[in-house]
Enzyme design. Structure first.
Site, short mmCIF file in Angstrom:
data_model
loop_
_atom_site.label_atom_id
_atom_site.label_comp_id
_atom_site.label_asym_id
_atom_site.label_seq_id
_atom_site.Cartn_x
_atom_site.Cartn_y
_atom_site.Cartn_z
N HIS A 182 0.90 -1.37 -0.11
CA HIS A 182 0.20 0.04 -0.19
C HIS A 182 1.00 1.34 -0.01
O HIS A 182 1.77 1.35 0.66
CB HIS A 182 -1.01 -0.12 1.37
CG HIS A 182 -2.08 -0.98 1.19
ND1 HIS A 182 -3.21 -0.57 0.77
CD2 HIS A 182 -2.18 -2.27 1.49
CE1 HIS A 182 -4.09 -1.63 0.84
NE2 HIS A 182 -3.48 -2.70 1.41
N THR B 5 12.21 -9.46 2.37
CA THR B 5 11.59 -8.29 1.76
C THR B 5 12.66 -7.92 0.43
O THR B 5 12.23 -6.73 -0.15
CB THR B 5 11.66 -7.17 2.85
OG1 THR B 5 13.26 -7.00 3.11
CG2 THR B 5 11.03 -7.60 4.08
N LYS B 6 13.65 -8.32 0.18
CA LYS B 6 14.54 -8.11 -0.96
C LYS B 6 15.23 -9.14 -1.78
O LYS B 6 14.55 -10.08 -1.56
CB LYS B 6 15.71 -6.95 -0.14
CG LYS B 6 16.58 -7.96 0.69
CD LYS B 6 17.74 -7.13 1.25
CE LYS B 6 18.68 -7.93 2.09
NZ LYS B 6 19.96 -7.02 2.64
N LYS C 85 25.06 -17.46 5.72
CA LYS C 85 25.99 -18.15 5.01
C LYS C 85 25.57 -18.58 3.63
O LYS C 85 24.50 -18.40 3.07
CB LYS C 85 26.35 -19.45 5.95
CG LYS C 85 25.41 -20.47 6.11
CD LYS C 85 25.92 -21.53 6.80
CE LYS C 85 24.91 -22.87 6.75
NZ LYS C 85 25.43 -23.86 7.71
#
Length: 236
Positions: free
Chosen positions: A157, A209-210, A227
């Site tokens: 949002h 998130t990435k 790792k």
């Protein structure tokens, strides 16, 4: 070849070795279960050329907008699976995929704009109670092993304008991508824009998130690299 061997081959489990401690009664119950899943699969695919005729369908499985749904050979939809396939690119599920009990695939969150859709590669398995929010698109590769209660949310949002309600500011879509040969621990959450390379391992209950490269182990909230696979070096 025994009747069980035949059923296992039909189910896509060639050269499968049963644990010797499994008793005959359990085997018979599984044969009964998968026999009925085959029957339901015939009914489920009837009239839809993009759904294979040898899919296995559990009890209380529901799919709407099946004209947007493609399912490959020997794929299993376990009890309670729900698929809303309304989307621009549809829902495509590959061969020998397992979608666990009570999993939901929802491509469109509102009527103002339909979602992008979902692609799941071959031989990928998901445990029970997973959630695919696919408005922004979800792509999952081949041979992914995923646990229970995994959630994908391919939508964010907008919220920066303090003069408007958040619900009136619209949404963003970047999509979510998972590479081949990944292992995803139970409870992991993938947010819009998350990407995994091939061969990644995700710790249980992580929030992704990435973007992450190939062959790394990630964990945490938010997830980070702990790792590299094949290395004993822990980066925490």
């Amino acid at each position: 070849m025994s009747a069980l061997d035949v059923l296992l081959r039909i189910a896509g489990k060639d050269n499968f070795q049963l644990d010797p401690d499994i008793d005959t009664g359990y085997i018979l119950r599984q044969c009964w279960k998968y026999g009925w899943m085959m029957v339901r699969g015939k009914a489920f695919s009837f009239g839809y050329e993009k759904i294979a005729k040898n899919v296995f369908v559990g009890k209380n499985v529901k799919a709407i907008e099946k004209k947007h749904l493609t399912i490959g050979q020997k794929t299993k939809l376990q009890d309670g699976v729900y698929i809303d396939a309304l989307s621009r690119e549809g829902v495509s599920i590959g061969d020998s995929v397992v979608i666990g009990r009570n999993t939901r695939i929802e491509c469109t969150g509102g009527l103002q704009s339909i979602g992008k859709g979902v692609r799941i590669g071959n031989r990928t398995t998901f445990g029970n109670d997973c959630m695919f929010g696919a408005a922004g698109g979800i792509e999952i590769g081949d041979d992914v092993v995923a646990g229970q209660f995994i959630r994908f949310h391919s939508e964010n949002h907008n919220y920066n304008d303090l003069t408007k309600l958040i619900r009136e500011q619209g949404v963003l879509h970047k999509g979510i991508k998972i590479g081949n040969n990944c292992w995803i621990g139970a409870g992991a959450v993938f947010l819009d824009g998350a990407e995994l390379g091939d061969g990644c391992v995700v710790g249980a209950n992580s929030v992704i998130t990435k973007k992450f490269p190939d062959n790394v182990v990630i964990a945490g909230i938010p997830a980070k690299i702990v790792k590299e696979r094949g290395s004993m070096n822990d980066t925490r």
